[in-house]
Design an enzyme around this catalytic site. Structure first.
Site, PDB file in Angstrom:
ATOM      1  N   ALA A 248     108.296  44.996 -31.510  1.00 29.55           N
ATOM      2  CA  ALA A 248     109.151  43.966 -30.928  1.00 29.55           C
ATOM      3  C   ALA A 248     108.395  43.084 -29.923  1.00 29.55           C
ATOM      4  O   ALA A 248     107.209  43.289 -29.649  1.00 29.55           O
ATOM      5  CB  ALA A 248     110.358  44.629 -30.271  1.00 29.55           C
ATOM      6  N   HIS A 249     109.107  42.139 -29.375  1.00 29.45           N
ATOM      7  CA  HIS A 249     108.545  41.144 -28.455  1.00 29.45           C
ATOM      8  C   HIS A 249     107.930  41.770 -27.206  1.00 29.45           C
ATOM      9  O   HIS A 249     108.421  42.745 -26.680  1.00 29.45           O
ATOM     10  CB  HIS A 249     109.597  40.118 -28.058  1.00 29.45           C
ATOM     11  CG  HIS A 249     110.877  40.663 -27.525  1.00 29.45           C
ATOM     12  ND1 HIS A 249     111.875  39.866 -27.062  1.00 29.45           N
ATOM     13  CD2 HIS A 249     111.342  41.932 -27.403  1.00 29.45           C
ATOM     14  CE1 HIS A 249     112.884  40.612 -26.675  1.00 29.45           C
ATOM     15  NE2 HIS A 249     112.592  41.858 -26.866  1.00 29.45           N
TER      16      HIS A 249
END
Lengths: 351, 351, 351
Positions: A248-249
């Site tokens: 994820a980010h």
């Protein structure tokens, strides 16, 4: 086809002559089952030595401590302190896989590829058919961009990187030198970040960070790596990620990590150097794992790990403790009965 | 539109006339909710029989033992020993889904497709737009290759196989007859194999094996199947794999296996014939599962299974034992308190 | 570049002036670490307030209750009842990400795209290179269809929807307005449904339903959503799905649900409105989860949930109970020893 002499000369630290005629040539690396009389077998594990000796192979590379004084074979025998490493370097140099790195037409750039007029391609870059390359993309020398891949605006790719077919790389990302990205992988998609109004509607939080793959990073097939909100999502130098995972980010994966298949990492986490994890493990969001941590398969890291070592389970424990926990699980129904019996013996009633 | 008479004639073993006018025609298969007055409903489960009888449908196929002596309906009633199988064969023959199998232009081969000059295409092969087909690829008669798919050099595809859009098939693979591969799937990517030097750097071990899909194999969407190191990764005849899974290098999946979504299989494992697994199950590396094994969802096979039967859990147990283990988990906090109380009663102190 | 005055005027409910010169202009949203002297920082959480105050940023948006009477800063300070929402709406309006929404050529429709002659495109639709659009497809105004995506026959896409590159959307689906679908995602693949003959062979059950995404639905990268058997698979309005999940045939996801990465949903299930789940959670087949349910990560919903609330675990429990169960797991080896000791003390032998 290469002579065994040439191999020992190419990698003198890794390959020592033990017995047999070095002027013979080998045609292909193999395992014992498939070996032909011109094959070479790299015996990584002593338990496979006898099978290799019984095979048709012409030559074996065996662990150096397997060649004891009474060792005898009519095959050409080389020894190595690291037969697996010998296999890699010999195969990469002398028996490379190239069928996935070719241009499909006379020119290096397929006529059906779309390369934006502002993109800059290095020397000897191969662009396979139907590739789409956006504005201001820069691709280093000797890269291969596989069929139907798409690279959005402003992304920079270092020398010698191999993008397989059907890869997506979003805008403004940086891919290092000698990286490899496998098919159906998405790099640089927008992170999963939303805000919410009082009615329960969700609003995207735009993501301005990029994804950075440093040099020598490999990403498997069907992977997704999201860009950061402001900072970048970074996969550090030399990390190798297997297939079918998601990062994820804002995450960071440390240098030389080995991330096996099915990995899932929630947002804004960081794992250190030399991280190794078994299949389908996960790391929760907003936490840090220090350098030199190993996690067993199907584990979930739900709190920070600050001390190098082996861990496993959910909740995460030391590997040794988790092994005991796992071993207890099948015994639970019996344990429950025992406690019931004890309670009865003692006349303890349920509250 | 097909008459019920034609259906009973086409599949005499599967469809028997019970009551009503066989000369009527049905326009579409349906469930009870969506049925029109020309629909046919295949009632797989007796619990859905009353709903089907109450629906607008013209005809029902019902389990043969549901048509008891007092059974009465104004619909056309057919009976079947296997209504689900009847549904499959009737629908596949008379109501096929074809919108995903069309050529998009007047010619069978889209003008935007790239087919290498050395590739060989069989009769009536449909190549949708932007497909990329590499050197020496052989595609059997009546195949459909979906838009934007890429098939690398030397791969062979058998007759009647349907490759959906955006599939990747690597070089030198063999795909059987009447296979189906769904979008975003990667077949024949390089296995996750690395050697390591003393500094912790990793070196790819090149993979020379292929992926073999035997006849009648279906692979879902977003799947990855890696090629073997030397031997091939093999999915045997008739196996059906759901979406979103990963099978590593050197694995074998047995004939007629049913592998539901989210499956993960580590390297060099083998599962036997008729393997059935629930969602998100996994099989660890280098182990073998015998024929006729069923695994419940979210299970992890961490040791060889040598006896046919139903299994589940992590660690893997018999299904019956695992059901008990799972049932115990919610009781653990209570169990812990009880043991504390017993210790207090007996005056046993912590060590 | 936008003045702070303009921001407060654009979003008067969300942004209130607290101190500093509103005529100054900000150039970019940022976090504290990356802020420049023209940046604006949205402080979602008071714990990040000090870092933002210490940064180079020109302006801060802070929670309204953080601006106490003694609050003092030389930066321009705006307050908000919902800084996260303010970040979304300000960024979406004034600092939109557009590099992934451009046409790659002078015309809106790339010359290399294949658009079937019967397809209908709305106004200002951007079709990036190598897109494939099938017969009778309808695409609403202002949509962007990313490079190499494929949309099969009869699918309808609403206004303002952004399909990223390399997306697959099968035939006959309906995608709402202002949806977003990320790369490597498959929408509308055939469901995993088979019947079986007495020899163990499997036969596909054709799927006639579609996939419906209502308005404002976002789907992440590397997702698969299967079409229904007869009815449709439906993702209701405003639901946001993260990357790397799978939703099987006939499922429904309720309005405004937040489904994080790694989700797996078996066939014919339904989750209600405002469903929220942690990473790698799963919902078993043929069951219903009511509105307003939250599930913790790595949970498996194995029975219907009929009461709103927080749940977790496998088997699924209330979140509070599951937290206790998880906390007990690491204690099991000790518990086992204690029971053995008690048995010995009491002279209880194994049965």
């Amino acid at each position: 086809m290469v002579t065994l002499l040439e191999l020992t000369k190419s990698f003198p630290d890794l390959l020592k002559h033990y017995s047999g005629d070095l002027n013979k040539s080998v045609t292909n690396p193999s395992d014992a089952d498939l070996a032909r009389d011109s094959s070479i077998i790299f015996v990584q594990n002593p338990k496979y030595l006898q099978g290799a000796l019984n095979s048709k192979a012409m030559a074996l590379v065996i662990p150096e401590n397997s060649a004891t004084s009474d060792f005898d074979s009519d095959k050409v025998i080389l020894t190595s302190k690291n037969p697996a490493l010998a296999q890699s370097v010999v195969c990469l140099k002398h028996f490379p896989v190239t069928k996935n790195k070719t241009s499909y037409q006379d020119s290096l750039i397929a006529s059906s590829a779309f390369v934006h007029s502002t993109a800059k391609l290095g020397k000897s870059v191969i662009i396979q058919p139907n590739v789409v390359i956006g504005p201001n993309v820069v691709i280093g020398d000797n890269c291969v961009i596989g069929a139907n891949s798409c690279i959005e605006a402003d992304t920079v790719i270092g020398e010698g990187t191999h993008i397989h077919p059907q890869v997506f790389i979003g805008h403004s990302c940086k891919i290092g030198k000698n990286c490899e990205i496998h098919p159906q992988t998405s790099i640089g998609t927008e992170g999963y970040g939303y805000s919410h109004d009082e009615k329960g509607n969700h609003y995207r939080i735009p993501h301005y960070g990029a994804v950075i793959l440093e040099d020598d990073v490999h990403i498997g097939a069907n992977y997704s790596i999201d860009r950061g909100t402001f900072k970048d999502t970074i996969i550090h130098k030399g990390a190798k990620l297997d297939n079918h995972g998601h990062i994820a980010h804002n995450c960071e994966i440390g240098e030389n990590s080995l991330v096996t298949a099915g990995f899932l990492m929630a947002g804004s986490g960081k794992v250190g150097k030399n991280f190794v994890c078994g299949g389908r493990s996960a790391v929760a969001g907003h936490l840090e794992v220090c350098d030199n941590v190993m996690i067993s398969g199907v584990s979930n890291v739900t709190k920070p790990i600050t001390k190098p070592g082996k861990y496993g389970g959910f909740p995460i424990q030391s590997y040794a403790d988790n092994t005991k926990t796992l071993a207890t699980l099948p015994l639970l129904p019996k344990l429950r009965k025992e406690v019931a019996k004890i309670k009865k013996t003692l006349g303890i009633s349920d509250d």
